[in-house]
Scaffold this motif. Structure first.
Motif, PDB file in Angstrom:
ATOM      1  N   ALA A 188      18.751   7.718  -0.205  1.00 58.08           N
ATOM      2  CA  ALA A 188      19.407   7.743   1.107  1.00 58.08           C
ATOM      3  C   ALA A 188      18.525   7.054   2.142  1.00 58.08           C
ATOM      4  N   ARG A 189      17.232   7.302   2.090  1.00 59.58           N
ATOM      5  CA  ARG A 189      16.334   6.705   3.087  1.00 59.58           C
ATOM      6  C   ARG A 189      16.110   5.216   2.822  1.00 59.58           C
ATOM      7  N   TYR A 190      15.771   4.903   1.586  1.00 58.30           N
ATOM      8  CA  TYR A 190      15.413   3.511   1.303  1.00 58.30           C
ATOM      9  C   TYR A 190      16.590   2.565   1.566  1.00 58.30           C
TER      10      TYR A 190
ATOM     11  N   VAL B  30       5.263  11.411  -2.001  1.00 55.88           N
ATOM     12  CA  VAL B  30       5.282  10.441  -0.884  1.00 55.88           C
ATOM     13  C   VAL B  30       6.526  10.606  -0.008  1.00 55.88           C
ATOM     14  N   CYS B  31       7.696  10.427  -0.615  1.00 56.16           N
ATOM     15  CA  CYS B  31       8.932  10.525   0.176  1.00 56.16           C
ATOM     16  C   CYS B  31       9.395  11.986   0.185  1.00 56.16           C
ATOM     17  N   THR B  32       8.556  12.817   0.737  1.00 57.47           N
ATOM     18  CA  THR B  32       8.817  14.257   0.801  1.00 57.47           C
ATOM     19  C   THR B  32       9.716  14.536   2.015  1.00 57.47           C
TER      20      THR B  32
ATOM     21  N   ARG C  34       8.904  15.575   4.749  1.00 62.82           N
ATOM     22  CA  ARG C  34       8.156  14.900   5.831  1.00 62.82           C
ATOM     23  C   ARG C  34       7.430  13.725   5.200  1.00 62.82           C
ATOM     24  N   PRO C  35       8.042  12.566   5.181  1.00 67.17           N
ATOM     25  CA  PRO C  35       7.539  11.464   4.352  1.00 67.17           C
ATOM     26  C   PRO C  35       6.231  10.861   4.856  1.00 67.17           C
ATOM     27  N   ALA C  36       5.450  10.363   3.878  1.00 67.58           N
ATOM     28  CA  ALA C  36       4.185   9.708   4.213  1.00 67.58           C
ATOM     29  C   ALA C  36       4.420   8.200   4.270  1.00 67.58           C
ATOM     30  N   CYS C  37       5.214   7.746   5.240  1.00 63.47           N
ATOM     31  CA  CYS C  37       5.602   6.327   5.297  1.00 63.47           C
ATOM     32  C   CYS C  37       4.398   5.405   5.500  1.00 63.47           C
ATOM     33  N   SER C  38       3.365   5.919   6.170  1.00 63.05           N
ATOM     34  CA  SER C  38       2.229   5.041   6.476  1.00 63.05           C
ATOM     35  C   SER C  38       1.486   4.598   5.205  1.00 63.05           C
ATOM     36  N   VAL C  39       1.623   5.356   4.120  1.00 69.95           N
ATOM     37  CA  VAL C  39       0.949   4.950   2.876  1.00 69.95           C
ATOM     38  C   VAL C  39       1.961   4.568   1.782  1.00 69.95           C
ATOM     39  N   CYS C  40       3.217   4.399   2.190  1.00 69.04           N
ATOM     40  CA  CYS C  40       4.270   4.156   1.185  1.00 69.04           C
ATOM     41  C   CYS C  40       4.385   2.667   0.856  1.00 69.04           C
ATOM     42  N   PRO C  41       4.332   2.329  -0.436  1.00 70.77           N
ATOM     43  CA  PRO C  41       4.437   0.912  -0.800  1.00 70.77           C
ATOM     44  C   PRO C  41       5.854   0.343  -0.607  1.00 70.77           C
ATOM     45  N   LEU C  42       6.809   1.199  -0.315  1.00 68.28           N
ATOM     46  CA  LEU C  42       8.190   0.739  -0.123  1.00 68.28           C
ATOM     47  C   LEU C  42       8.538   0.585   1.364  1.00 68.28           C
ATOM     48  N   ALA C  43       7.573   0.866   2.223  1.00 63.88           N
ATOM     49  CA  ALA C  43       7.874   0.970   3.661  1.00 63.88           C
ATOM     50  C   ALA C  43       8.470  -0.312   4.256  1.00 63.88           C
ATOM     51  N   LYS C  44       7.955  -1.468   3.825  1.00 59.60           N
ATOM     52  CA  LYS C  44       8.406  -2.719   4.461  1.00 59.60           C
ATOM     53  C   LYS C  44       9.889  -2.983   4.267  1.00 59.60           C
ATOM     54  N   THR C  45      10.428  -2.513   3.159  1.00 53.09           N
ATOM     55  CA  THR C  45      11.850  -2.793   2.880  1.00 53.09           C
ATOM     56  C   THR C  45      12.707  -1.522   2.969  1.00 53.09           C
ATOM     57  N   CYS C  46      12.129  -0.426   3.459  1.00 53.90           N
ATOM     58  CA  CYS C  46      12.883   0.839   3.531  1.00 53.90           C
ATOM     59  C   CYS C  46      13.654   0.899   4.855  1.00 53.90           C
ATOM     60  N   ILE C  47      14.951   1.043   4.780  1.00 54.70           N
ATOM     61  CA  ILE C  47      15.781   0.999   5.998  1.00 54.70           C
ATOM     62  C   ILE C  47      15.457   2.169   6.930  1.00 54.70           C
ATOM     63  N   ALA C  48      15.331   3.391   6.371  1.00 54.44           N
ATOM     64  CA  ALA C  48      15.075   4.556   7.226  1.00 54.44           C
ATOM     65  C   ALA C  48      13.753   4.385   7.968  1.00 54.44           C
ATOM     66  N   CYS C  49      12.754   3.861   7.286  1.00 53.08           N
ATOM     67  CA  CYS C  49      11.443   3.689   7.912  1.00 53.08           C
ATOM     68  C   CYS C  49      11.521   2.608   8.995  1.00 53.08           C
ATOM     69  N   GLN C  50      12.160   1.510   8.657  1.00 51.44           N
ATOM     70  CA  GLN C  50      12.244   0.404   9.616  1.00 51.44           C
ATOM     71  C   GLN C  50      13.073   0.764  10.849  1.00 51.44           C
TER      72      GLN C  50
ATOM     73  N   LEU D 261      14.786   6.290  10.993  1.00 52.81           N
ATOM     74  CA  LEU D 261      15.823   7.279  10.610  1.00 52.81           C
ATOM     75  C   LEU D 261      15.336   8.303   9.584  1.00 52.81           C
ATOM     76  N   THR D 262      14.036   8.364   9.352  1.00 54.74           N
ATOM     77  CA  THR D 262      13.573   9.232   8.257  1.00 54.74           C
ATOM     78  C   THR D 262      13.905  10.712   8.482  1.00 54.74           C
ATOM     79  N   ASP D 263      13.969  11.146   9.748  1.00 60.16           N
ATOM     80  CA  ASP D 263      14.312  12.562   9.967  1.00 60.16           C
ATOM     81  C   ASP D 263      15.823  12.787   9.985  1.00 60.16           C
TER      82      ASP D 263
HETATM   83  S1  SF4 Z   1       8.934   4.340   3.724  1.00 59.70           S
HETATM   84 FE1  SF4 Z   1      10.953   5.033   3.102  1.00 59.70          FE
HETATM   85  S2  SF4 Z   1      10.745   5.436   0.921  1.00 59.70           S
HETATM   86 FE2  SF4 Z   1       8.682   5.345   1.777  1.00 59.70          FE
HETATM   87  S3  SF4 Z   1       8.152   7.448   2.298  1.00 59.70           S
HETATM   88 FE3  SF4 Z   1       9.011   6.506   4.133  1.00 59.70          FE
HETATM   89  S4  SF4 Z   1      11.174   7.023   4.034  1.00 59.70           S
HETATM   90 FE4  SF4 Z   1      10.371   7.367   1.996  1.00 59.70          FE
END
Ligand code: SF4
Length: 353
Positions: free
Chosen positions: A142-144, A187-189, A191-207, A210-212
């Motif tokens: 849902a987030r990614y 990682v994607c708990t 309360r996600p650890a987006c700052s260390v997530c290797p998917l962050a650059k292409t994750c829609i919720a992070c960009q 919308l993660t919350d």
């Molecule tokens: S960047 Fe996206 S996939 Fe990564 S932890 Fe944050 S919300 Fe989850």
């Protein structure tokens, strides 16, 4: 890199070392998956080891008494999981000669096995190309991919399953499914650890910040409030227990005589209830103390429990009919709810009881 490659690269370096992970035995995988539903890994690992020691194979589980399975499950909660495993083991003995069918639909037809567990067993044990989506999986996808479908609806279920299947690598569904679980736990708990997530650059919720908001969840039902008044009756060295039956919670577990009231009740009010009169009638007894245990939260209800310690001086016909009289020292032999366990743990420290 695409989602699957990023996820698997992360998994290759960061995967959790859990006792059941390298196992390909469907029984072991099934036990671990059922225990881990609604249970933290630390607590689940302890129960997993104990369960396999007591019931190392389907044959052992199928031949066990339900009481023994429940006793072992004591403290884990959601006791229907244990009862269903026991039923499923019997059916596997009767219909599949003690083996698991390598087929998602047949696995799904066993007691207590839902879409997730069937897919997990099919993928981890048999390498079938199916996606096992649990809460972690829904949250990550849902987030990614920025999907705002209400999780829990059949529409969302269909959509997310289709999406997960399309992301499966060609030859290794097991690694993908394990990776989703580990990534969602580490990682994607919630309360996600987006700052260390290797998917962050292409994750829609992070960009989009919308993660919350994702995953989008259904409103929770209002919990039902219940008031349980337990009578811990002391009759010489004995007490009284009953095994719960019917469709209510804790089926198969043992408990003290219970009187449920619409509101919190003191002992004098309790004595006036029909149930109290029916159980104890005119038998001579006295209340020697009471213990209010903290509210016990279940999925759709909150129990407010009070345990009344009662000393009984002559026999009570109502109790004799419905309850078993046991030596207090044998309490540990009976499977009881976590709630009653808390009360019994507390008892030695309570002066006067
Ligand atoms: S960047 Fe996206 S996939 Fe990564 S932890 Fe944050 S919300 Fe989850």
């Amino acid at each position: 890199m695409d989602f699957t490659s990023l996820l698997l690269d992360w998994y290759n370096v960061n995967q959790r070392d859990l006792p059941w992970k390298k196992n390909k035995d469907p029984y072991t995988i099934w036990v671990s998956e059922v225990i881990l539903q609604q249970t933290r890994v630390e607590q689940g690992t302890h129960y997993f080891k104990r369960f396999l020691e007591a019931f190392p194979t389907i044959v052992h589980l199928a031949q066990a008494r339900e009481d023994d399975v429940l006793k072992l499950w004591q403290g884990l909660g959601y006791y229907s999981r244990a009862r269903n495993m026991h039923k499923a083991a019997k059916r596997l003995m009767e219909e599949y000669n003690g083996t698991f069918p390598a087929d998602v639909t047949l696995l799904r037809s066993l007691d207590g096995i839902g879409d997730y567990t069937a897919a997990a067993v099919a993928s981890f044990a048999f390498g079938l190309p199916v996606a096992a989506l649990d809460g972690n999986g829904y949250r990550i996808l849902a987030r990614y991919f920025g999907i705002d479908l209400k999780v829990g609806t059949s529409r969302a279920k269909k959509f997310f399953s289709g999406l997960a299947e399309s992301l499966l690598p060609t030859h290794d569904s097991a690694s993908f499914n394990q990776a989703m679980m580990d990534f969602g736990s580490l990682v994607c708990t919630p309360r996600p650890a987006c700052s260390v997530c290797p998917l962050a650059k292409t994750c829609i919720a992070c960009q989009k910040g919308l993660t919350d908001k994702l995953p989008f969840k259904q409103e929770k039902n209002v919990s039902r409030i219940r008031h349980f008044n337990y009578l811990d009756i002391e009759f010489g060295k004995s007490t009284f227990l009953r095994q719960r039956t019917g469709k209510d919670i804790w089926k198969g577990l043992y408990e003290f005589p219970l009187i449920e009231t619409p509101q919190k009740s003191g002992f004098q009010e309790l004595e006036q209830t029909e149930e109290f009169v029916r159980l104890l009638g005119s038998s001579a007894c006295t209340m020697v103390g009471s213990v209010e245990v903290s509210p016990h939260k279940l999925t759709h209800q909150i129990i407010y429990p009070v345990f009344f310690k009662i000393r009984l001086f002559d026999s009570a016909p109502g109790l004799d009919k419905e309850y078993i009289q046991i030596d207090r020292q044998d309490m540990h032999r009976y499977a009881i709810s976590r709630l009653t366990e808390k009360y019994l743990d507390f008892l030695p420290n309570f002066a006067g009881l």
